[in-house]
Design an enzyme around this catalytic site. Structure first.
Site, PDB file in Angstrom:
ATOM      1  N   TRP A   1       2.009   1.757  23.827  1.00  7.64           N
ATOM      2  CA  TRP A   1       2.769   0.513  23.636  1.00  7.64           C
ATOM      3  C   TRP A   1       4.274   0.746  23.760  1.00  7.64           C
ATOM      4  O   TRP A   1       5.056  -0.186  23.696  1.00  7.64           O
ATOM      5  CB  TRP A   1       2.430  -0.141  22.296  1.00  7.64           C
ATOM      6  CG  TRP A   1       2.427   0.795  21.129  1.00  7.64           C
ATOM      7  CD1 TRP A   1       3.482   1.132  20.360  1.00  7.64           C
ATOM      8  CD2 TRP A   1       1.308   1.528  20.613  1.00  7.64           C
ATOM      9  NE1 TRP A   1       3.106   2.028  19.390  1.00  7.64           N
ATOM     10  CE2 TRP A   1       1.768   2.284  19.523  1.00  7.64           C
ATOM     11  CE3 TRP A   1      -0.046   1.615  20.973  1.00  7.64           C
ATOM     12  CZ2 TRP A   1       0.925   3.116  18.784  1.00  7.64           C
ATOM     13  CZ3 TRP A   1      -0.869   2.439  20.237  1.00  7.64           C
ATOM     14  CH2 TRP A   1      -0.391   3.182  19.153  1.00  7.64           C
TER      15      TRP A   1
ATOM     16  N   GLU B   1       1.722  -3.697  16.752  1.00  4.92           N
ATOM     17  CA  GLU B   1       2.218  -3.752  15.369  1.00  4.92           C
ATOM     18  C   GLU B   1       1.134  -4.262  14.413  1.00  4.92           C
ATOM     19  O   GLU B   1       1.005  -3.776  13.300  1.00  4.92           O
ATOM     20  CB  GLU B   1       3.463  -4.645  15.279  1.00  4.92           C
ATOM     21  CG  GLU B   1       4.716  -4.014  15.861  1.00  4.92           C
ATOM     22  CD  GLU B   1       5.089  -2.692  15.194  1.00  4.92           C
ATOM     23  OE1 GLU B   1       4.796  -2.497  14.007  1.00  4.92           O
ATOM     24  OE2 GLU B   1       5.661  -1.826  15.882  1.00  4.92           O
TER      25      GLU B   1
ATOM     26  N   LEU C   1     -11.595  -1.472  13.414  1.00 13.85           N
ATOM     27  CA  LEU C   1     -10.222  -1.508  12.880  1.00 13.85           C
ATOM     28  C   LEU C   1     -10.199  -2.089  11.465  1.00 13.85           C
ATOM     29  O   LEU C   1      -9.297  -1.792  10.676  1.00 13.85           O
ATOM     30  CB  LEU C   1      -9.310  -2.354  13.779  1.00 13.85           C
ATOM     31  CG  LEU C   1      -8.854  -1.694  15.080  1.00 13.85           C
ATOM     32  CD1 LEU C   1      -8.116  -2.705  15.958  1.00 13.85           C
ATOM     33  CD2 LEU C   1      -7.960  -0.495  14.814  1.00 13.85           C
ATOM     34  N   GLY C   2     -11.197  -2.924  11.142  1.00 14.85           N
ATOM     35  CA  GLY C   2     -11.269  -3.499   9.789  1.00 14.85           C
ATOM     36  C   GLY C   2     -10.176  -4.530   9.533  1.00 14.85           C
ATOM     37  O   GLY C   2      -9.397  -4.881  10.430  1.00 14.85           O
ATOM     38  N   TYR C   3     -10.135  -5.023   8.308  1.00 17.13           N
ATOM     39  CA  TYR C   3      -9.146  -6.032   7.902  1.00 17.13           C
ATOM     40  C   TYR C   3      -9.060  -7.142   8.965  1.00 17.13           C
ATOM     41  O   TYR C   3      -8.060  -7.317   9.650  1.00 17.13           O
ATOM     42  CB  TYR C   3      -7.773  -5.387   7.663  1.00 17.13           C
ATOM     43  CG  TYR C   3      -7.807  -4.321   6.605  1.00 17.13           C
ATOM     44  CD1 TYR C   3      -7.781  -4.652   5.251  1.00 17.13           C
ATOM     45  CD2 TYR C   3      -7.889  -2.976   6.943  1.00 17.13           C
ATOM     46  CE1 TYR C   3      -7.847  -3.675   4.271  1.00 17.13           C
ATOM     47  CE2 TYR C   3      -7.958  -1.990   5.967  1.00 17.13           C
ATOM     48  CZ  TYR C   3      -7.929  -2.353   4.632  1.00 17.13           C
ATOM     49  OH  TYR C   3      -8.001  -1.385   3.671  1.00 17.13           O
TER      50      TYR C   3
ATOM     51  N   TYR D   1       8.461  -7.340   7.970  1.00 19.89           N
ATOM     52  CA  TYR D   1       8.424  -6.083   8.727  1.00 19.89           C
ATOM     53  C   TYR D   1       8.083  -6.335  10.199  1.00 19.89           C
ATOM     54  O   TYR D   1       8.806  -5.888  11.102  1.00 19.89           O
ATOM     55  CB  TYR D   1       7.410  -5.085   8.111  1.00 19.89           C
ATOM     56  CG  TYR D   1       7.054  -4.034   9.121  1.00 19.89           C
ATOM     57  CD1 TYR D   1       7.921  -2.971   9.363  1.00 19.89           C
ATOM     58  CD2 TYR D   1       5.907  -4.149   9.911  1.00 19.89           C
ATOM     59  CE1 TYR D   1       7.648  -2.040  10.354  1.00 19.89           C
ATOM     60  CE2 TYR D   1       5.630  -3.233  10.898  1.00 19.89           C
ATOM     61  CZ  TYR D   1       6.498  -2.177  11.116  1.00 19.89           C
ATOM     62  OH  TYR D   1       6.235  -1.273  12.104  1.00 19.89           O
TER      63      TYR D   1
ATOM     64  N   ASP E   1       8.991  -0.283   6.432  1.00 19.75           N
ATOM     65  CA  ASP E   1       7.588  -0.025   6.092  1.00 19.75           C
ATOM     66  C   ASP E   1       7.552   1.235   5.236  1.00 19.75           C
ATOM     67  O   ASP E   1       8.604   1.757   4.844  1.00 19.75           O
ATOM     68  CB  ASP E   1       6.719   0.097   7.361  1.00 19.75           C
ATOM     69  CG  ASP E   1       7.056   1.339   8.177  1.00 19.75           C
ATOM     70  OD1 ASP E   1       7.993   2.083   7.808  1.00 19.75           O
ATOM     71  OD2 ASP E   1       6.369   1.588   9.176  1.00 19.75           O
TER      72      ASP E   1
END
Ligand code: SF4
Length: 379
Positions: A43, A56, A99-101, A139, A157
């Site tokens: 990226w 991000e 990746l979860g969440y 952030y 962060d």
């Protein structure tokens, strides 16, 4: 024993000569170091705000080495805001599997749709508009505005907090509001002075939107590769001559992140019922976490509660060895998941919210991370 607070009393932000001597010097060291030492991450070879935004979001709560293949795959499959807007939900969840969440990816799509509806499909460069998008906090807004658009917007962060608290010898709890405000102010000062630095031509495959981008990324990179939580590589640090913690032997004590809440143990039992090469699976309902994700039927048990058969309409041997036991952590929960081979009680199938799916098709569905391990075990 001298208290931490007494060792390093509060000091006004700019009272330390090493830290305040020269914000411009510090910014220069950081930017030059980053330009020579930046890791080659995929990226970083683009200035497309969409690709930078996706990176991000993926990097929140996930490590760089895990994100790399996910980002590359995502950008091949969903290369534009338009493609994301129109992506069917099962595909959206499947691409994010591992990746979860999952709230992150749902917000990603909501934001893409908002950009399409309100901003003519163009990713905004205005930090205020960026901040208004679903799933974007202070952030992420600072990261996108600086990395994609070269703006002098700060970011903070965990890595940046560690670097700045050590650099300035800030001993106060870094999770408290007043300390965070101080850190945002310091991050703002640094990225603002970076605006005056050289705009270097790009190096190798890495693209840069300018010195503000390089400054912000240098702080994150330094925290990730040099200023590590334990045993930071101070001799290799570009700002060691300005660092209060290194000079005063406080590196091991900064940052103070306060006490984490104790983890709570939770225990689940799951069942794998197979019939005619098909497996019974359920989909997580709306109103909870991981909505729409697939999993094997399961139930939460008390930590000392006896497991008895039948349960949830499944017959199994509760005294037998589980097919597998999975231990994992989500936020503050330490979860144990015991998985048993089982059979559905006669006539129960129609009473359970679930489906018999051919084993060969299980991999086309998006499973929660723990249950994806069960799928791997049985296929
Ligand atoms: S000198 Fe050491 S503690 Fe200070 S910022 Fe550099 S790596 Fe971190």
């Amino acid at each position: 024993m001298t208290s931490f607070g007494n060792l390093m009393p509060n000091r006004p932000k700019d009272s330390n000569p090493r830290a305040s001597a020269s914000k411009i010097e510090i910014a220069k060291h950081l930017v030059n170091w980053f330009r020579e030492n930046a890791r080659d991450l995929p990226w970083r070879r683009t200035l497309d705000p969409y690709g930078i935004w996706v990176s991000e979001v993926m990097l929140q709560q996930t490590q760089v080495k895990t994100v790399i293949p996910f980002w590359e795959h995502w950008m091949r499959e969903v290369p534009t805001l338009d493609a994301l807007t129109n992506l069917p939900e099962p595909r959206l969840l499947k691409l994010w599997e591992g990746l979860g969440y999952y709230t992150r990816v749902r917000n990603l799509q909501k934001a893409a749709r908002q950009i399409g509806a309100n901003l003519n499909g163009v990713f905004p460069s205005d930090p205020v508009q960026i901040l208004e998008l679903p799933g974007i906090g202070r952030y992420s807004a600072g990261a996108i505005a600086s990395i994609a658009f070269g703006q002098a917007q700060p970011l903070l962060d965990g890595n940046v907090i560690r670097v700045l608290t050590r650099l300035h010898g800030i001993c106060e709890n870094a999770r408290e509001k007043t300390t965070l405000n101080q850190l945002w102010a310091l991050a703002t000062e640094l990225v603002t002075v970076a605006e005056t630095l050289d705009k270097k031509p790009r190096q190798g495959a890495r693209l840069s939107a300018g010195p503000c981008s390089d400054l912000n990324q240098s702080l994150m990179e330094l925290g990730a590769t040099v200023c590590l939580p334990s045993k930071p590589a101070c001799p290799a640090c570009p700002i060691r001559q300005h660092c209060v913690a290194a000079a005063e032997g406080l590196v091991d004590r900064i940052p103070d992140l306060g006490k984490r809440p104790a983890a709570t143990a939770r225990r689940f039992v799951a069942f794998v019922a197979e019939s005619n090469h098909r497996v019974f699976v359920t989909q997580r309902p709306t109103g909870g976490v991981n909505v729409g994700l697939w999993e094997f039927p399961n139930i939460e048990m008390g930590n000392d509660e006896a497991i008895t058969s039948p349960m949830l309409g499944f017959i199994f041997d509760p005294t037998g060895k589980p097919l597998l036991t999975i231990k994992h952590s989500i936020t503050r929960y330490r979860i144990t998941l015991e998985v048993f081979p089982a059979k559905l009680q006669a006539g129960k199938s129609s009473q359970l919210a679930g489906k018999w799916i051919p084993k060969a098709e299980l991999h086309s569905l998006a499973f929660t991370s723990a249950h994806a391990k069960i799928r791997t075990k049985i296929t």
